[in-house]
Scaffold this motif. Structure first.
Motif, PDB file in Angstrom:
ATOM      1  N   ALA A  39      39.027 -45.629  -4.006  1.00 57.25           N
ATOM      2  CA  ALA A  39      38.094 -45.907  -2.916  1.00 57.25           C
ATOM      3  C   ALA A  39      36.673 -46.132  -3.428  1.00 57.25           C
ATOM      4  CB  ALA A  39      38.109 -44.759  -1.913  1.00 57.25           C
ATOM      5  N   SER A  40      36.245 -45.350  -4.411  1.00 62.06           N
ATOM      6  CA  SER A  40      34.852 -45.433  -4.869  1.00 62.06           C
ATOM      7  C   SER A  40      34.595 -46.550  -5.880  1.00 62.06           C
ATOM      8  CB  SER A  40      34.406 -44.096  -5.463  1.00 62.06           C
ATOM      9  OG  SER A  40      35.147 -43.784  -6.624  1.00 62.06           O
ATOM     10  N   GLU A  41      35.592 -46.864  -6.724  1.00 64.95           N
ATOM     11  CA  GLU A  41      35.384 -47.851  -7.784  1.00 64.95           C
ATOM     12  C   GLU A  41      36.296 -49.070  -7.671  1.00 64.95           C
ATOM     13  OE1 GLU A  41      34.914 -46.073 -11.756  1.00 64.95           O
ATOM     14  OE2 GLU A  41      34.990 -44.137 -10.710  1.00 64.95           O
ATOM     15  N   GLY A  42      37.313 -48.965  -6.823  1.00 62.20           N
ATOM     16  CA  GLY A  42      38.219 -50.084  -6.628  1.00 62.20           C
ATOM     17  C   GLY A  42      39.405 -50.126  -7.560  1.00 62.20           C
ATOM     18  N   PHE A  43      39.565 -49.103  -8.396  1.00 63.98           N
ATOM     19  CA  PHE A  43      40.703 -49.066  -9.311  1.00 63.98           C
ATOM     20  C   PHE A  43      41.030 -47.632  -9.698  1.00 63.98           C
ATOM     21  CE2 PHE A  43      36.932 -49.788 -11.973  1.00 63.98           C
ATOM     22  CZ  PHE A  43      37.038 -48.784 -12.918  1.00 63.98           C
ATOM     23  N   VAL A  44      42.212 -47.471 -10.297  1.00 63.16           N
ATOM     24  CA  VAL A  44      42.670 -46.178 -10.799  1.00 63.16           C
ATOM     25  C   VAL A  44      42.482 -46.187 -12.310  1.00 63.16           C
ATOM     26  CG1 VAL A  44      44.637 -44.609 -11.001  1.00 63.16           C
ATOM     27  CG2 VAL A  44      44.381 -46.028  -8.939  1.00 63.16           C
ATOM     28  N   HIS A  45      41.733 -45.218 -12.819  1.00 56.81           N
ATOM     29  CA  HIS A  45      41.517 -45.084 -14.261  1.00 56.81           C
ATOM     30  C   HIS A  45      42.806 -44.646 -14.950  1.00 56.81           C
ATOM     31  CE1 HIS A  45      37.089 -45.257 -14.339  1.00 56.81           C
ATOM     32  NE2 HIS A  45      37.180 -44.742 -13.132  1.00 56.81           N
ATOM     33  N   CYS A  46      43.146 -45.298 -16.051  1.00 55.68           N
ATOM     34  CA  CYS A  46      44.295 -44.897 -16.854  1.00 55.68           C
ATOM     35  C   CYS A  46      43.903 -44.908 -18.325  1.00 55.68           C
ATOM     36  CB  CYS A  46      45.481 -45.835 -16.625  1.00 55.68           C
ATOM     37  SG  CYS A  46      46.214 -45.693 -14.984  1.00 55.68           S
ATOM     38  N   SER A  47      44.800 -44.395 -19.142  1.00 51.24           N
ATOM     39  CA  SER A  47      44.626 -44.388 -20.591  1.00 51.24           C
ATOM     40  C   SER A  47      45.803 -45.116 -21.218  1.00 51.24           C
ATOM     41  CB  SER A  47      44.583 -42.955 -21.118  1.00 51.24           C
ATOM     42  OG  SER A  47      43.526 -42.232 -20.532  1.00 51.24           O
ATOM     43  N   ALA A  48      45.601 -45.556 -22.452  1.00 49.83           N
ATOM     44  CA  ALA A  48      46.620 -46.339 -23.139  1.00 49.83           C
ATOM     45  C   ALA A  48      47.651 -45.488 -23.873  1.00 49.83           C
ATOM     46  CB  ALA A  48      45.961 -47.298 -24.127  1.00 49.83           C
ATOM     47  N   ASP A  49      47.322 -44.213 -24.115  1.00 48.55           N
ATOM     48  CA  ASP A  49      48.258 -43.372 -24.861  1.00 48.55           C
ATOM     49  C   ASP A  49      47.996 -41.901 -24.562  1.00 48.55           C
ATOM     50  OD1 ASP A  49      46.055 -42.579 -26.551  1.00 48.55           O
ATOM     51  OD2 ASP A  49      46.408 -44.361 -27.770  1.00 48.55           O
ATOM     52  N   GLU A  50      48.871 -41.050 -25.070  1.00 51.45           N
ATOM     53  CA  GLU A  50      48.762 -39.619 -24.813  1.00 51.45           C
ATOM     54  C   GLU A  50      47.477 -39.021 -25.391  1.00 51.45           C
ATOM     55  OE1 GLU A  50      52.260 -37.442 -25.922  1.00 51.45           O
ATOM     56  OE2 GLU A  50      53.567 -38.720 -24.709  1.00 51.45           O
ATOM     57  N   ALA A  51      47.085 -39.460 -26.575  1.00 50.03           N
ATOM     58  CA  ALA A  51      45.867 -38.932 -27.205  1.00 50.03           C
ATOM     59  C   ALA A  51      44.641 -39.221 -26.346  1.00 50.03           C
ATOM     60  CB  ALA A  51      45.702 -39.517 -28.602  1.00 50.03           C
ATOM     61  N   ALA A  52      44.557 -40.424 -25.795  1.00 48.15           N
ATOM     62  CA  ALA A  52      43.431 -40.778 -24.930  1.00 48.15           C
ATOM     63  C   ALA A  52      43.463 -39.954 -23.644  1.00 48.15           C
ATOM     64  CB  ALA A  52      43.444 -42.272 -24.628  1.00 48.15           C
ATOM     65  N   ALA A  53      44.653 -39.727 -23.097  1.00 41.44           N
ATOM     66  CA  ALA A  53      44.770 -38.907 -21.890  1.00 41.44           C
ATOM     67  C   ALA A  53      44.299 -37.476 -22.161  1.00 41.44           C
ATOM     68  CB  ALA A  53      46.209 -38.920 -21.384  1.00 41.44           C
ATOM     69  N   LEU A  54      44.658 -36.925 -23.315  1.00 41.24           N
ATOM     70  CA  LEU A  54      44.178 -35.587 -23.672  1.00 41.24           C
ATOM     71  C   LEU A  54      42.662 -35.561 -23.813  1.00 41.24           C
ATOM     72  CD1 LEU A  54      46.760 -34.139 -26.209  1.00 41.24           C
ATOM     73  CD2 LEU A  54      46.069 -33.151 -24.017  1.00 41.24           C
ATOM     74  N   ALA A  55      42.091 -36.607 -24.392  1.00 41.83           N
ATOM     75  CA  ALA A  55      40.628 -36.686 -24.527  1.00 41.83           C
ATOM     76  C   ALA A  55      39.956 -36.735 -23.151  1.00 41.83           C
ATOM     77  CB  ALA A  55      40.247 -37.903 -25.364  1.00 41.83           C
ATOM     78  N   ILE A  56      40.560 -37.458 -22.213  1.00 42.93           N
ATOM     79  CA  ILE A  56      40.026 -37.520 -20.842  1.00 42.93           C
ATOM     80  C   ILE A  56      40.114 -36.137 -20.194  1.00 42.93           C
ATOM     81  CG2 ILE A  56      40.424 -38.476 -18.526  1.00 42.93           C
ATOM     82  CD1 ILE A  56      39.189 -40.482 -20.490  1.00 42.93           C
TER      83      ILE A  56
END
Length: 111
Positions: A25-42
């Motif tokens: 709703a606020s930005e117009g998209f859903v943030h995702c990551s490309a891999d597990e390591a990036a998701a852990l960093a988020i």
């Protein structure tokens, strides 16, 4: 596969409908990551103070109805889903294992 970090209470809020996080709703998209390591960093950078279980949705890009755009800088691109995430596209759910201070340690199967 795409990876999306979400607190359990947000993921389970409306299980009969497509997943619509606040960023849609606020930005117009859903943030995702490309891999597990990036998701852990988020998880480490943005969710350390979140109470309760913290999940990582594993999303099959091929099963999504909305468009996925890889955006960012030349150095790093992030997948953004431009619409609600179809629950059928979520092929796995992992839990972020955290220490007592909320630091993200690793991902484990969510039961």
């Amino acid at each position: 596969m795409l990876f999306h970090v979400v607190p359990l209470d947000e993921w389970s809020a409306d299980p009969g409908d497509a997943y619509r996080p606040a960023s849609l709703a606020s930005e117009g998209f859903v943030h995702c990551s490309a891999d597990e390591a990036a998701a852990l960093a988020i998880a480490e950078a943005h969710y350390r103070d979140t109470a309760g279980p913290l999940l990582v949705l594993v999303v099959d890009e091929e099963l999504l109805t909305p468009e996925v755009r890889w955006e960012g800088s030349e150095d790093e691109l992030f997948p953004h889903v431009y619409g609600p995430v179809d629950r059928r596209a979520v092929v796995d759910v992992l839990e972020v294992r955290r220490d007592a201070d909320g630091h993200a340690l690793d991902l484990t199967p969510w039961a």
